[in-house]
Design a protein around this motif. Structure first.
Motif, mmCIF file in Angstrom:
data_model
loop_
_atom_site.group_PDB
_atom_site.id
_atom_site.type_symbol
_atom_site.label_atom_id
_atom_site.label_comp_id
_atom_site.label_asym_id
_atom_site.label_seq_id
_atom_site.Cartn_x
_atom_site.Cartn_y
_atom_site.Cartn_z
ATOM 1 N N LEU A 150 0.855 -1.181 0.000
ATOM 2 C CA LEU A 150 0.000 0.000 0.000
ATOM 3 C C LEU A 150 0.893 1.233 0.000
ATOM 4 O O LEU A 150 1.744 1.383 0.889
ATOM 5 C CB LEU A 150 -0.872 0.020 1.258
ATOM 6 N N ILE A 151 0.709 2.119 -0.968
ATOM 7 C CA ILE A 151 1.558 3.298 -1.105
ATOM 8 C C ILE A 151 0.668 4.522 -1.075
ATOM 9 O O ILE A 151 -0.093 4.773 -2.015
ATOM 10 C CB ILE A 151 2.368 3.235 -2.410
ATOM 11 N N THR A 152 0.720 5.293 0.023
ATOM 12 C CA THR A 152 -0.112 6.488 0.137
ATOM 13 C C THR A 152 0.638 7.703 -0.404
ATOM 14 O O THR A 152 1.839 7.656 -0.649
ATOM 15 C CB THR A 152 -0.535 6.731 1.590
ATOM 16 N N ALA A 153 -0.103 8.816 -0.583
ATOM 17 C CA ALA A 153 0.455 9.995 -1.255
ATOM 18 C C ALA A 153 1.159 9.542 -2.529
ATOM 19 O O ALA A 153 2.270 9.950 -2.848
ATOM 20 C CB ALA A 153 1.415 10.760 -0.341
ATOM 21 N N ALA A 154 0.481 8.701 -3.280
ATOM 22 C CA ALA A 154 1.115 7.963 -4.371
ATOM 23 C C ALA A 154 1.531 8.845 -5.536
ATOM 24 O O ALA A 154 2.393 8.449 -6.329
ATOM 25 C CB ALA A 154 0.173 6.868 -4.865
ATOM 26 N N SER A 155 0.962 10.035 -5.675
ATOM 27 C CA SER A 155 1.337 10.896 -6.789
ATOM 28 C C SER A 155 2.533 11.786 -6.474
ATOM 29 O O SER A 155 2.989 12.542 -7.328
ATOM 30 C CB SER A 155 0.154 11.764 -7.215
ATOM 31 N N SER A 156 3.043 11.712 -5.248
ATOM 32 C CA SER A 156 4.265 12.436 -4.914
ATOM 33 C C SER A 156 5.447 11.762 -5.592
ATOM 34 O O SER A 156 5.353 10.631 -6.085
ATOM 35 C CB SER A 156 4.480 12.441 -3.399
ATOM 36 N N SER A 157 6.586 12.431 -5.618
ATOM 37 C CA SER A 157 7.760 11.824 -6.256
ATOM 38 C C SER A 157 8.173 10.544 -5.544
ATOM 39 O O SER A 157 8.506 9.544 -6.194
ATOM 40 C CB SER A 157 8.916 12.823 -6.287
ATOM 41 N N ILE A 299 9.721 10.754 -12.887
ATOM 42 C CA ILE A 299 8.620 11.469 -13.538
ATOM 43 C C ILE A 299 8.710 12.930 -13.119
ATOM 44 O O ILE A 299 8.605 13.253 -11.930
ATOM 45 C CB ILE A 299 7.263 10.858 -13.140
ATOM 46 N N ILE A 300 8.953 13.803 -14.071
ATOM 47 C CA ILE A 300 9.113 15.233 -13.795
ATOM 48 C C ILE A 300 7.789 15.943 -14.051
ATOM 49 O O ILE A 300 7.223 15.848 -15.142
ATOM 50 C CB ILE A 300 10.215 15.856 -14.676
ATOM 51 N N ASP A 301 7.311 16.644 -13.034
ATOM 52 C CA ASP A 301 6.049 17.378 -13.184
ATOM 53 C C ASP A 301 6.278 18.740 -13.825
ATOM 54 O O ASP A 301 5.634 19.098 -14.816
ATOM 55 C CB ASP A 301 5.387 17.551 -11.816
#
Length: 329
Positions: A150-157, A299-301
């Protein structure tokens, strides 16, 4: 004169000032680097505004990551020479070796000659996220092929790095995000499943995607009341690794899930990995191998110029990003 970002008191992004100061020569065991790009991390905004695990010494520098060219080496340094392209594994003190600026001195032991196929922006975006994820999932949790994470704050780097690390191992990453707005992007980034914690029942969804087994590993920088929901989705004997405190609310202990499932809740910082030469070398090799194989790819935002460091921090704190924010020099 060097252009260095410093702050003289804790506060919001506006306390960051781009100042011209005389750059000291590298000390013993240090390397001077002309920076080309700097990774921006949530830890830096917490250090700037507090509370954080390290207190600033004013006027304080900040910054954990950077990539650039070696310009000089201090006494006792071998293996580096002027002109070498290097990137920085986050060292042990953010204020002692802050990277926000156009030049900085770093401990030679924490510099890596990164792969030549990486751009400066990519090279500045790899070490904090991948070292943090690797240390938690591999070194501590011993995540194995076929297991669920389970990986939370998943959209962070770091969350995206954890998804990639789990996939590289052969585990199944379950991304947890607040709403479904980033679901498609998370699936594209390698998440096997996505759970929107504000729109779905997290424990029920975890049980559904794991066929009732639950997840053995959870990797969480949020804490707060949501810790109870994570605990309810865990497998027997599972481990929850807490590496942050993003929630402003108190974090109650989920006592009954803890007792019933024999769970472990473990605090964690990247420093556990990098302060030990052997584990730092294992992390470096895992990351370099993954970059070469293509299983790991930052992944660079968005990028900002150094002159817009305040805007970069404002954007960081807006939580709009998907992946890494990088400042170019």
């Amino acid at each position: 004169m060097a252009r260095i970002v410093r702050f003289h008191a804790k506060g919001g992004p506006d306390v960051l000032k781009l100042e011209e100061i005389e750059a000291p020569p590298p000390g013993a065991g240090e390397v001077a680097v002309a920076l080309k790009a700097i990774g921006v991390n949530r830890a830096e905004s917490m250090f700037r505004g507090g509370p954080y695990v390290e207190d600033p010494v004013f006027p304080a520098r900040l910054g954990y990551e950077g990539a650039g060219l070696v310009t000089a080496t201090g006494p006792g340094v071998t293996g580096f020479a002027p002109g070498d392209a290097v990137s920085l594994i986050p060292p042990l003190s953010i204020t002692r070796w802050g990277s926000y600026g156009d030049t900085a001195n770093f401990p030679a032991d924490f510099l890596v000659k990164h792969p030549k196929n990486l751009s400066w922006v990519e090279a500045a975006a790899i070490w904090m996220q991948y070292v943090t994820a690797y240390g938690a999932l591999v070194e501590i949790a011993k995540l194995a092929k076929g297991e669920f994470a389970l990986i939370t704050a998943a959209s962070s780097s770091v969350g995206l790095a954890a998804i990639q690390v789990a996939n590289a191992i052969g585990a199944t990453p379950i991304a947890v995000t607040r709403t479904n707005a980033k679901k498609a992007a998370l699936l594209d980034a390698g998440a096997a499943h996505v759970i929107a914690s504000q729109e779905e029942d997290l424990p029920q969804r975890v049980q559904a995607v794991t066929a009732g087994k639950g997840a053995r590993v959870a990797f969480d920088p949020v804490a707060g009341p949501a810790l109870e929901q994570l605990a309810a989705g865990m497998a027997e004997g599972g481990i929850i690794i807490e590496y942050g405190a993003l929630s402003p609310e108190p974090t109650p202990l989920p006592l009954f899930p803890l007792l019933v499932k024999n769970l472990s809740i473990r605090g964690y910082q990247y420093k556990e990995v990098v302060r030990n030469a052997a584990s730092r070398e294992r992390a470096t090799r895992f990351i370099l191998d993954g970059l070469a194989a293509g299983t790991l790819k930052p992944i660079i935002d968005r990028t900002f110029p150094l002159e817009q460091i305040v805007e970069a921090h404002r954007y960081l704190e807006s939580n709009q990003q998907f992946g890494k924010i990088v400042v170019t020099v």
